[in-house]
Design an enzyme around this catalytic site. Sequence first.
Site, PDB file in Angstrom:
ATOM      1  N   HIS A  37     -22.623 -19.047  10.696  1.00 33.88           N
ATOM      2  CA  HIS A  37     -21.438 -17.903  11.234  1.00 33.88           C
ATOM      3  C   HIS A  37     -20.393 -18.818  11.872  1.00 33.88           C
ATOM      4  O   HIS A  37     -19.202 -18.390  11.902  1.00 33.88           O
ATOM      5  CB  HIS A  37     -22.136 -16.906  11.973  1.00 33.88           C
ATOM      6  N   SER A 186     -30.034 -16.482   8.751  1.00 36.66           N
ATOM      7  CA  SER A 186     -30.772 -15.433   9.718  1.00 36.66           C
ATOM      8  C   SER A 186     -31.856 -15.446   9.428  1.00 36.66           C
ATOM      9  O   SER A 186     -33.110 -14.841  10.036  1.00 36.66           O
ATOM     10  CB  SER A 186     -30.124 -14.281   9.776  1.00 36.66           C
TER      11      SER A 186
HETATM   12  P1  AMP Z   1     -24.462 -12.850   6.664  1.00 41.51           P
HETATM   13  O1  AMP Z   1     -24.336 -12.360   8.316  1.00 41.51           O
HETATM   14  O2  AMP Z   1     -25.681 -13.334   6.469  1.00 41.51           O
HETATM   15  O3  AMP Z   1     -24.217 -11.652   5.852  1.00 41.51           O
HETATM   16  O4  AMP Z   1     -23.449 -13.838   6.698  1.00 41.51           O
HETATM   17  C1  AMP Z   1     -21.962 -13.604   7.098  1.00 41.51           C
HETATM   18  C2  AMP Z   1     -21.219 -14.709   6.479  1.00 41.51           C
HETATM   19  O5  AMP Z   1     -21.770 -15.992   6.818  1.00 41.51           O
HETATM   20  C3  AMP Z   1     -21.294 -14.785   4.806  1.00 41.51           C
HETATM   21  O6  AMP Z   1     -19.960 -15.173   4.311  1.00 41.51           O
HETATM   22  C4  AMP Z   1     -22.088 -16.288   4.760  1.00 41.51           C
HETATM   23  O7  AMP Z   1     -22.025 -16.685   3.426  1.00 41.51           O
HETATM   24  C5  AMP Z   1     -21.905 -17.021   5.707  1.00 41.51           C
HETATM   25  N1  AMP Z   1     -22.888 -17.904   5.978  1.00 41.51           N
HETATM   26  C6  AMP Z   1     -24.318 -17.405   6.270  1.00 41.51           C
HETATM   27  N2  AMP Z   1     -24.931 -18.695   6.682  1.00 41.51           N
HETATM   28  C7  AMP Z   1     -24.137 -19.525   6.182  1.00 41.51           C
HETATM   29  C8  AMP Z   1     -24.268 -21.145   6.412  1.00 41.51           C
HETATM   30  N3  AMP Z   1     -25.446 -21.754   6.603  1.00 41.51           N
HETATM   31  N4  AMP Z   1     -23.196 -21.648   6.213  1.00 41.51           N
HETATM   32  C9  AMP Z   1     -22.096 -21.390   5.936  1.00 41.51           C
HETATM   33  N5  AMP Z   1     -21.942 -20.121   6.050  1.00 41.51           N
HETATM   34  C10 AMP Z   1     -22.900 -19.091   6.031  1.00 41.51           C
END
Ligand code: AMP
Length: 284
Positions: A37, A186
Amino acid sequence: MEVARTIESVRSLVKAARGEGKRIGLVPTMGALHVGHISLIERAVKNCDSVVVSIFVNPTQFGPGEDFEKYPRPLEADLRVCRDAGVDVVFVPSREEMYRSENLTWVDVEKLTEPLCGRSRPGHFRGVTTVCAKLFNIVAPDVAFFGQKDAQQAIVVKRMVADLHMALEIFVCPTVRQADGLAVSSRNEYLTEQQKKDAVWIYKSLQKCREMIEGGVTDSERIITQMREILNRTPSIEIEYVSIVDAETLQRVERIGGKVLAAVAVGIGSARLIDNILVDCHEQ
Ligand code: AMP
């Protein structure tokens, strides 16, 4: 840094920033913020004059029996991360704020949501696109930042923005990995130490795929068989899918050529983990 809990307050903060001629960036998240993030936030801070991070565990993108209830919600730590990263506004709406009464309006992107994660998570992408449409309408950013880690999500959201002529740009940032290759997520929090070691084989299988394509293999079934073999060597890994698809249409490719997405979803313990790589055969 401001923390806005209502649509009205985030709108008025963004309106003030826009009045000063600022370019607004939005990073939609479900919180439990980690280095993945943070990479999105840093990109937003670099590209925009005012950055809004939303933290909302969106109930409509979770299916029955999925991890909505147990999804981590460390808000205080998340706010510290945002402050340290130079975020201007954190939008933390309640469920009632985002879904005021019975929600009758949904955004549904067809075709692109059918393969890969769409098969095992019916309704998931409808929840994602609907909440993104809401967030885009509330914040009205110039650009929103998504991660390549969730490749299908980024493609689906991009398509929604194009089809509905939404006035923003979608920027996709590279996947952030641990030193051992495991994509940061996460949901890695659900893993035991041993399962974290086992999970490294997900990326190893993807690296094998890249190696085979770079070595001139074009038969995707042959590559998928090898990838499955690698994953099957680890008993705690339960394969959901191993696919090689066209990077734009997400349709399966038999003969590899052009830009392909190799994508894997597995279960390990109580976690469902996904990862992917893009391979551009024109570059070989
Ligand atoms: P989430 O909180 O899991 O919905 O993720 C929020 C944003 O962070 C989404 O656009 C995910 O694709 C991005 N994201 C989560 N993990 C990663 C990672 N390891 N590398 C890059 N972006 C990420």
